[in-house]
Structure formats: structure tokens, C-alpha cells
Write an enzyme that holds these catalytic residues in place. Structure first.
Site, short mmCIF file in Angstrom:
data_model
loop_
_atom_site.label_atom_id
_atom_site.label_comp_id
_atom_site.label_asym_id
_atom_site.label_seq_id
_atom_site.Cartn_x
_atom_site.Cartn_y
_atom_site.Cartn_z
CG ASP A 144 -2.02 0.95 1.26
OD1 ASP A 144 -2.21 1.63 0.23
OD2 ASP A 144 -2.72 1.03 2.29
CB SER B 34 -4.61 -11.17 3.58
OG SER B 34 -5.76 -10.36 3.62
#
Ligand code: ADP
Length: 172
Positions: free
Chosen positions: A35, A118
Site C-alpha cells: 500500500d 493479506s
């Protein structure tokens, strides 16, 4: 048209696919890991657009432009935090892949690259994350034929091996 599924090793921020997928958090306001790397490479305009989106639920996805990235778009998805596997994590992770591809198709995109959603800070076991990723994408492209290529962009050699195994095992 059949969709090509391929695992590669590399930095997702460098790819020239129509969209790259971001493993974001529910605020969509940036974070660490992939991110942070995507926001740094795309520039501050990405955060400006993300601020208008009102966050994103776990398992869902939202589209933005790619700004300074070579990829034209970013699909931001929120993976589950691993809590041991009995809190719907597999379903939520599968949903991230499905929703991202649905958005890509709805936007007329033909190539998409995923990171290992994840499997970093969110703690999802890498092997089972890779299996869910590959199974879900394969199932999706059985009925949806407009995508040319889906890439699984692995940061580590170990992840690449897991994806290559999963791709061999889960051949449709
Ligand atoms: P999450 O919070 O969903 O676990 P992370 O960003 O912590 O997200 O990790 C997800 C995966 O992204 C990990 O496998 C990590 O190694 C990988 N990753 C980190 N940076 C990059 C990058 N620039 N390109 C591709 N993958 C990356």
C-alpha cells in the site's frame, strides 16, 4: 478468449498492466507494505482521490486512476486480517479477488496484477492465501472471458514458488 494466469516475481508498482491491485486497509488512506509503495509511486493525487471514496469494507474493492504509475488504474481491495481461519477469512480473501476482477471487467480493463493480498502484515498463511487466490481467479475466468491476463506479482522467491505450485495444482 482464454485468460492467461501467470505468477511473476517483482515490484507491482513497476508493472504496466491496465490495473494493479492494492492490498489496502479499510480507510483507503494509505499504509505500509505494498500500500505504501503504491502510494509513493503514484504520487499524492492518489491519496486525494482515495479520500473521496469513503473507505472500503473487507472483501470489497474500489477503483481509482493510477496517476504516476505505469498502470492506468489501481483497484484497492481490503483483505481480511488473519485470526486463525475460523472468522470467514477464506471467504473474505476470495471475495477480494472476485470483486477486484468484477470491477476490472466492468471498467473494460483487460490485464490485472495482484499482490499477495493479506499475506504480509495481515498475517494470512502464504500457502493457503496463494491457493485461494489461484482457485478464485480460475473460477472467475471460467465464465468471464473478457480478461486477457491476470498476473500474481510476488515480492519474494518463496511466494513465487507457492503460486507456481498452486497454478500447476489448480489447472482447470
Ligand atoms: P496485507 O496488509 O494485506 O498483508 P502487505 O502490504 O503487508 O499487505 O503485504 C502483502 C504482500 O505484498 C506481501 O506478500 C508483501 O511481501 C508484498 N509486497 C510488499 N511490497 C510490494 C511491492 N512493491 N510489490 C509487490 N508486492 C509487495
Amino acid at each position: 478468449m482464454t485468460t492467461r494466469l501467470r505468477a511473476i516475481r517483482g515490484d507491482i508498482t513497476k508493472l504496466e498492466t491496465d490495473a494493479i491491485v492494492n492490498a489496502a486497509n479499510s480507510s483507503l488512506l494509505g499504509g505500509g507494505g505494498v500500500d505504501g509503495a503504491i502510494h509513493r509511486a503514484a504520487g499524492p493525487e492518489l491519496l486525494q482521490e482515495c479520500k473521496l471514496l469513503g473507505g472500503c469494507k473487507t472483501g470489497d474493492a474500489k477503483l481509482t486512476k493510477g496517476y504516476r504509475l505505469k498502470a492506468k488504474h489501481v483497484i484497492h481491495t481490503v483483505g481480511p486480517i488473519w485470526h486463525g481461519g475460523k472468522s470467514n477469512e477464506p471467504e473474505q480473501l476470495a471475495s477480494c479477488y472476485r470483486r477486484s476482477l468484477e470491477i476490472a471487467v466492468a471498467s473494460g480493463l483487460s490485464s490485472v496484477a495482484f499482490p499477495c493480498i493479506s499475506a504480509g502484515a495481515y498475517g494470512y498463511p502464504a500457502k493457503s492465501a496463494a491457493e485461494t487466490a489461484v482457485k478464485t481467479v480460475r473460477k472467475f475466468v471460467e465464465t468471464e472471458t473478457s480478461l486477457k491476463e491476470v498476473l500474481f506479482c510476488c515480492f519474494s522467491e518463496q511466494d513465487l514458488q507457492l503460486y507456481q505450485q498452486a497454478l500447476n495444482e489448480w489447472t482447470a
